[in-house]
Design a protein around this motif. Structure first.
Motif, PDB file in Angstrom:
ATOM      1  N   ASP A   1      16.620  40.053  51.403  1.00  0.00           N
ATOM      2  CA  ASP A   1      16.792  41.494  51.192  1.00  0.00           C
ATOM      3  C   ASP A   1      15.956  42.347  52.131  1.00  0.00           C
ATOM      4  N   ARG A   2      15.140  41.697  53.014  1.00  0.00           N
ATOM      5  CA  ARG A   2      14.330  42.442  53.987  1.00  0.00           C
ATOM      6  C   ARG A   2      14.750  42.154  55.427  1.00  0.00           C
ATOM      7  N   MET A   3      15.820  41.398  55.615  1.00  0.00           N
ATOM      8  CA  MET A   3      16.194  40.993  56.974  1.00  0.00           C
ATOM      9  C   MET A   3      16.488  42.197  57.876  1.00  0.00           C
ATOM     10  N   ASP A   4      17.275  43.145  57.379  1.00  0.00           N
ATOM     11  CA  ASP A   4      17.620  44.314  58.194  1.00  0.00           C
ATOM     12  C   ASP A   4      16.401  45.178  58.495  1.00  0.00           C
ATOM     13  N   ILE A   5      15.391  45.079  57.648  1.00  0.00           N
ATOM     14  CA  ILE A   5      14.218  45.957  57.750  1.00  0.00           C
ATOM     15  C   ILE A   5      13.121  45.336  58.594  1.00  0.00           C
ATOM     16  N   ASP A   6      12.782  44.075  58.323  1.00  0.00           N
ATOM     17  CA  ASP A   6      11.632  43.452  58.978  1.00  0.00           C
ATOM     18  C   ASP A   6      11.987  42.646  60.222  1.00  0.00           C
ATOM     19  N   LEU A   7      13.277  42.363  60.404  1.00  0.00           N
ATOM     20  CA  LEU A   7      13.771  41.780  61.657  1.00  0.00           C
ATOM     21  C   LEU A   7      14.910  42.667  62.158  1.00  0.00           C
ATOM     22  N   PRO A   8      14.556  43.890  62.565  1.00  0.00           N
ATOM     23  CA  PRO A   8      15.578  44.912  62.820  1.00  0.00           C
ATOM     24  C   PRO A   8      16.207  44.854  64.212  1.00  0.00           C
ATOM     25  N   GLY A   9      16.738  43.688  64.565  1.00  0.00           N
ATOM     26  CA  GLY A   9      17.496  43.612  65.802  1.00  0.00           C
ATOM     27  C   GLY A   9      16.716  43.056  66.978  1.00  0.00           C
ATOM     28  N   TYR A  10      17.262  43.306  68.172  1.00  0.00           N
ATOM     29  CA  TYR A  10      16.805  42.681  69.411  1.00  0.00           C
ATOM     30  C   TYR A  10      16.306  43.730  70.402  1.00  0.00           C
ATOM     31  N   ALA A  11      15.230  43.397  71.070  1.00  0.00           N
ATOM     32  CA  ALA A  11      14.673  44.304  72.092  1.00  0.00           C
ATOM     33  C   ALA A  11      15.381  44.048  73.417  1.00  0.00           C
ATOM     34  N   TRP A  12      16.687  44.324  73.449  1.00  0.00           N
ATOM     35  CA  TRP A  12      17.477  44.038  74.647  1.00  0.00           C
ATOM     36  C   TRP A  12      16.907  44.724  75.886  1.00  0.00           C
ATOM     37  N   ASP A  13      16.302  45.882  75.698  1.00  0.00           N
ATOM     38  CA  ASP A  13      15.811  46.664  76.829  1.00  0.00           C
ATOM     39  C   ASP A  13      14.660  45.988  77.562  1.00  0.00           C
ATOM     40  N   LEU A  14      14.033  44.996  76.951  1.00  0.00           N
ATOM     41  CA  LEU A  14      12.901  44.316  77.587  1.00  0.00           C
ATOM     42  C   LEU A  14      13.331  43.210  78.547  1.00  0.00           C
ATOM     43  N   LEU A  15      14.604  42.837  78.503  1.00  0.00           N
ATOM     44  CA  LEU A  15      15.058  41.723  79.334  1.00  0.00           C
ATOM     45  C   LEU A  15      15.147  42.110  80.805  1.00  0.00           C
ATOM     46  N   PRO A  16      14.768  41.193  81.687  1.00  0.00           N
ATOM     47  CA  PRO A  16      14.916  41.465  83.126  1.00  0.00           C
ATOM     48  C   PRO A  16      16.383  41.383  83.529  1.00  0.00           C
ATOM     49  N   PHE A  17      16.739  42.054  84.592  1.00  0.00           N
ATOM     50  CA  PHE A  17      18.092  41.919  85.125  1.00  0.00           C
ATOM     51  C   PHE A  17      18.069  42.222  86.609  1.00  0.00           C
ATOM     52  N   LYS A  18      19.125  41.811  87.293  1.00  0.00           N
ATOM     53  CA  LYS A  18      19.212  42.006  88.738  1.00  0.00           C
ATOM     54  C   LYS A  18      19.937  43.303  89.073  1.00  0.00           C
ATOM     55  N   GLU A  19      21.184  43.418  88.626  1.00  0.00           N
ATOM     56  CA  GLU A  19      21.981  44.606  88.909  1.00  0.00           C
ATOM     57  C   GLU A  19      22.456  45.305  87.635  1.00  0.00           C
ATOM     58  N   LYS A  20      22.690  44.521  86.590  1.00  0.00           N
ATOM     59  CA  LYS A  20      23.161  45.093  85.333  1.00  0.00           C
ATOM     60  C   LYS A  20      22.590  44.264  84.183  1.00  0.00           C
ATOM     61  N   PRO A  21      22.520  44.831  82.985  1.00  0.00           N
ATOM     62  CA  PRO A  21      21.880  44.131  81.866  1.00  0.00           C
ATOM     63  C   PRO A  21      22.441  42.738  81.619  1.00  0.00           C
ATOM     64  N   LEU A  22      21.515  41.798  81.395  1.00  0.00           N
ATOM     65  CA  LEU A  22      21.800  40.406  81.040  1.00  0.00           C
ATOM     66  C   LEU A  22      22.533  39.616  82.117  1.00  0.00           C
ATOM     67  N   ASP A  23      22.455  40.081  83.360  1.00  0.00           N
ATOM     68  CA  ASP A  23      23.135  39.340  84.427  1.00  0.00           C
ATOM     69  C   ASP A  23      22.314  38.175  84.972  1.00  0.00           C
ATOM     70  N   LEU A  24      21.089  38.000  84.492  1.00  0.00           N
ATOM     71  CA  LEU A  24      20.307  36.813  84.853  1.00  0.00           C
ATOM     72  C   LEU A  24      20.581  35.647  83.906  1.00  0.00           C
ATOM     73  N   TYR A  25      21.425  35.885  82.921  1.00  0.00           N
ATOM     74  CA  TYR A  25      21.744  34.859  81.931  1.00  0.00           C
ATOM     75  C   TYR A  25      23.178  34.387  82.128  1.00  0.00           C
ATOM     76  N   ARG A  26      23.398  33.110  81.853  1.00  0.00           N
ATOM     77  CA  ARG A  26      24.731  32.551  82.095  1.00  0.00           C
ATOM     78  C   ARG A  26      25.122  31.610  80.967  1.00  0.00           C
ATOM     79  N   ALA A  27      26.401  31.633  80.632  1.00  0.00           N
ATOM     80  CA  ALA A  27      26.952  30.820  79.556  1.00  0.00           C
ATOM     81  C   ALA A  27      27.121  29.375  80.011  1.00  0.00           C
ATOM     82  N   PRO A  28      27.273  28.451  79.053  1.00  0.00           N
ATOM     83  CA  PRO A  28      27.658  27.085  79.426  1.00  0.00           C
ATOM     84  C   PRO A  28      28.985  27.102  80.178  1.00  0.00           C
ATOM     85  N   MET A  29      29.202  26.101  81.008  1.00  0.00           N
ATOM     86  CA  MET A  29      30.429  26.050  81.804  1.00  0.00           C
ATOM     87  C   MET A  29      31.686  26.101  80.942  1.00  0.00           C
ATOM     88  N   TRP A  30      31.726  25.317  79.880  1.00  0.00           N
ATOM     89  CA  TRP A  30      32.936  25.256  79.060  1.00  0.00           C
ATOM     90  C   TRP A  30      33.226  26.598  78.400  1.00  0.00           C
TER      91      TRP A  30
END
Length: 509
Positions: free
Chosen positions: A181-210
Motif C-alpha cells: 500500500d506504499r509502493m506508489d508513495i515510497d517508490l515513486p517511479g524512475y529518475a529517467w532524467d539522470l541517465l546519460p545519453f548520446k543524442e536522445k534519451p536512453l540511446d546508450l541502452y540496447r535491447a537483446p537481439m531477439w
C-alpha cells in the motif's frame, strides 16, 4: 553537495566475453533509478553514474566523484539477468578498491542481490565496502541519509544494514521492505532524467537481439520497467526474492522470502507516458510474473490499448508456462503492445521440472501453451536450464529436442548455477560442492563460468552441452527459415554472424 551518488558498475567483457561488443543487451539500471527517485521524494539530492552505459574507466569515475563530492557513494549491483548481482560485483569492487586506494574518505555502501545473499562474506572479502543493505534498502537508505554525519563505525542503530563493529562484520536487525500500500508513495517511479545519453534519451541502452527482431537498428533507445517486485514462488535455482529478505542469517535463501508487491496500474501508466514522450518504444517489463495477477495487469493493458500505445510499442514480459491460459487475455496483452513473452519452460523432462519447483510448477501441455501464445500473434522467448538436479545427458537432450520442436523465435538456455541467494547455493555450501572462486565464475557466458554438476554429469559436461545446444538451435534450418519468413534475410545474417562469436570456457578443454 549531493547526498548520495548511485553508481552502477560495468564489466561487460568479463561477463559476456566477445558477445559484449555487439550482441549483449545494455539495460538501464532499474534499481538505481528507483532508489534515486525514492530518495529525491523525501528531499535528498541525488546523482547517478552508469559505468556500463558510458563505458567509463575507474579513473573517469573517480574524477566525477571528486567533482560531485557526495556525502555517500552507493554502488547498486544488480543487472539484467538473475545472476547479474553477483557477476557485476567484479566490476564494482575494482572501482571501490580504487577509490579507497586513492584515500577518498567518502563512505562506500553496496546494495544488490549478492550482498543481500551473503552479507558477512561480502564484507569479509571486500574491505572497500564500508557497509551494505541486507534487503531492497529503501527505508534503510532513507535513514542513513537522515543522519547529520554518516559514521561507518557507528551504524548499529539503523536496521537493514551489514557493517563492521570493531572491524568485525555484523548484521543489524532487518528493516521492512516497502509494503504494497506504499509502493506508489515510497517508490515513486524512475529518475529517467539522470541517465546519460548520446543524442536522445536512453540511446546508450540496447535491447537483446531477439527483442529487436534480430535487427541492430531496432535495439535503441531501450528501457526496462517494473510493475511489481518479487515472486510468489520459490524455485530452488532462483534468487529473485532475496531483495525481500527479512532475517539476519549469514546466508539468505530467496525461497524463504517469496512475496509480490505491486504498483497501481494508474501509477505505472504514467511511467509509460514518460517513456513514450521520450521517444522510447522498445521496452522490457522486468516483472518475474507479469501475467500472474489479473487485478493489476489487465487494467494496465487496457490503459495501454486505450492510449493507442499498442501499435507503437515493442515490449516483452516474463511469464511461466503455467500462468498463460486464456486466449482473450493474450489478445489484450498483444493489443497493449507486448509482442514477446519470455516463458520459463526450464526442462523438457517433467520430473526434473516439477522437482526443482518443489511442486509449485503446475504441469501443463507446453506445446499447447506455446501454440496459444502464437495464435495471439505474440512471439516466444523460450528459456531453458541445463544441469538441473536430476538432469542426465538424456534429459538435457530431451530439453533440446523439445526446444527444436517448439521452434520459437527466441531461445535462451543457461547451465544451472548455484547463484548466491538461491537454495542451490546454500545446499552447495552445506554439501561441499565446488563453487566459482571469482565473481565472473557466476556469469552464464564468462570464461570462468562454473555451473553445478549433477549426479551423472560433471560441470564441464553440462556447460559444453549448453554451448553446443546454443549453436545447434540457432543454426537449425527450420528455425532460420522461420526467421527469414518473418523478419527477412538481415535477421538471418545477424544470427549467423552472432554464431561466429565463440565463448571460451576455462573448464572445457
Amino acid at each position: 553537495m549531493i547526498d548520495v551518488l548511485f553508481i552502477t558498475p560495468g564489466n561487460a567483457s568479463g561477463i559476456y566475453q566477445d558477445l559484449a561488443k555487439d550482441y549483449s543487451a545494455i539495460e538501464p539500471p532499474t534499481w538505481a533509478l528507483l532508489l534515486a527517485e525514492s530518495c529525491r521524494s523525501v528531499g535528498h539530492k541525488v546523482g547517478l553514474i552508469d559505468i556500463n552505459a558510458e563505458q567509463l574507466s575507474k579513473e573517469d569515475v573517480v574524477d566525477r566523484i571528486k567533482s560531485i563530492n557526495p556525502r555517500l557513494i552507493c554502488f547498486v549491483v544488480y543487472g539484467q539477468n538473475v545472476n547479474s548481482g553477483t557477476v557485476s560485483m567484479s566490476g564494482a569492487v575494482v572501482v571501490s578498491n580504487y577509490i579507497k586506494k586513492l584515500g577518498i574518505t567518502i563512505p562506500i555502501s553496496y546494495i544488490g542481490s549478492y550482498i543481500q545473499a551473503v552479507p558477512i562474506k561480502a564484507l569479509n572479502d571486500e574491505p572497500s565496502i564500508d557497509f551494505g543493505f541486507t534487503n531492497e534498502g529503501v527505508y534503510a537508505l532513507h535513514n542513513i541519509l537522515a543522519q547529520e554525519t554518516i559514521d561507518v563505525n557507528n551504524l548499529g542503530h539503523i536496521k537493514g544494514l551489514v557493517w563492521r563493529e570493531n572491524g568485525i562484520p555484523k548484521i543489524n536487525l532487518s528493516e521492512k521492505v516497502v509494503p504494497n500500500d506504499r509502493m506508489d508513495i515510497d517508490l515513486p517511479g524512475y529518475a529517467w532524467d539522470l541517465l546519460p545519453f548520446k543524442e536522445k534519451p536512453l540511446d546508450l541502452y540496447r535491447a537483446p537481439m531477439w527483442h529487436a527482431e534480430y535487427d541492430q537498428n531496432k535495439r535503441s533507445p531501450y528501457a526496462a520497467i517494473q510493475t511489481s517486485l518479487g515472486c510468489q514462488f520459490g524455485c530452488d535455482f532462483c534468487m529473485i526474492n532475496i531483495l525481500n529478505r527479512d532475517d539476519e542469517n549469514e546466508i539468505g535463501v530467496a525461497g524463504n522470502y517469496s512475496m509480490m508487491r505491486y504498483w497501481s496500474p494508474e501509477f505505472i501508466i504514467k511511467e509509460f507516458d514518460k517513456l513514450i514522450n521520450l521517444g522510447v518504444y522498445t521496452i522490457k517489463i522486468t516483472d518475474e510474473m507479469f501475467l500472474l495477477n489479473r487485478k493489476y495487469y489487465v487494467p494496465l493493458c487496457e490503459m495501454l490499448k486505450e492510449r493507442g500505445y499498442g501499435e507503437k510499442l515493442r515490449m516483452w514480459a516474463y511469464s511461466r508456462v503455467d500462468t498463460v491460459r486464456r486466449p482473450d487475455l493474450l489478445k489484450l496483452v498483444r493489443e497493449a503492445g507486448i509482442k514477446w513473452l519470455a516463458l520459463g519452460i526450464e526442462s523438457g523432462d517433467k520430473t526434473v521440472r516439477l522437482e526443482v519447483s518443489k511442486g509449485k510448477f503446475e504441469d501443463v501441455d507446453i506445446n499447447k501453451v506455446i501454440q496459444q501464445v502464437h495464435d495471439a500473434d505474440i512471439e516466444v522467448m523460450a528459456n531453458y536450464i541445463f544441469g538441473l538436479p536430476g538432469d542426465t545427458k538424456e534429459s538435457m537432450q530431451k530439453t533440446l529436442d523439445l526446444s527444436k520442436e517448439l521452434c520459437t523465435f527466441g531461445w535462451n538456455a543457461y547451465a544451472a548455477m548455484a547463484l548466491p541467494g538461491s537454495k542451490l547455493y546454500k545446499d552447495a555450501i552445506l554439501n561441499n560442492i565446488p563453487l566459482p572462486d571469482t565473481y565472473e565464475g557466476y556469469s552464464f557466458h564468462g570464461y570462468d563460468t562454473l555451473p553445478l554438476p549433477t549426479d551423472t554429469l560433471t560441470a564441464a559436461e553440462v556447460l559444453e552441452f549448453r554451448d553446443k545446444a546454443f549453436d545447434e538451435y540457432h543454426s537449425y534450418p527450420l528455425f532460420l527459415e522461420k526467421v527469414k519468413n518473418k523478419f527477412g534475410d538481415i535477421a538471418v545474417d545477424n544470427i549467423l554472424d552472432m554464431l561466429k562469436v565463440k565463448l571460451k570456457r576455462k573448464i572445457i578443454k
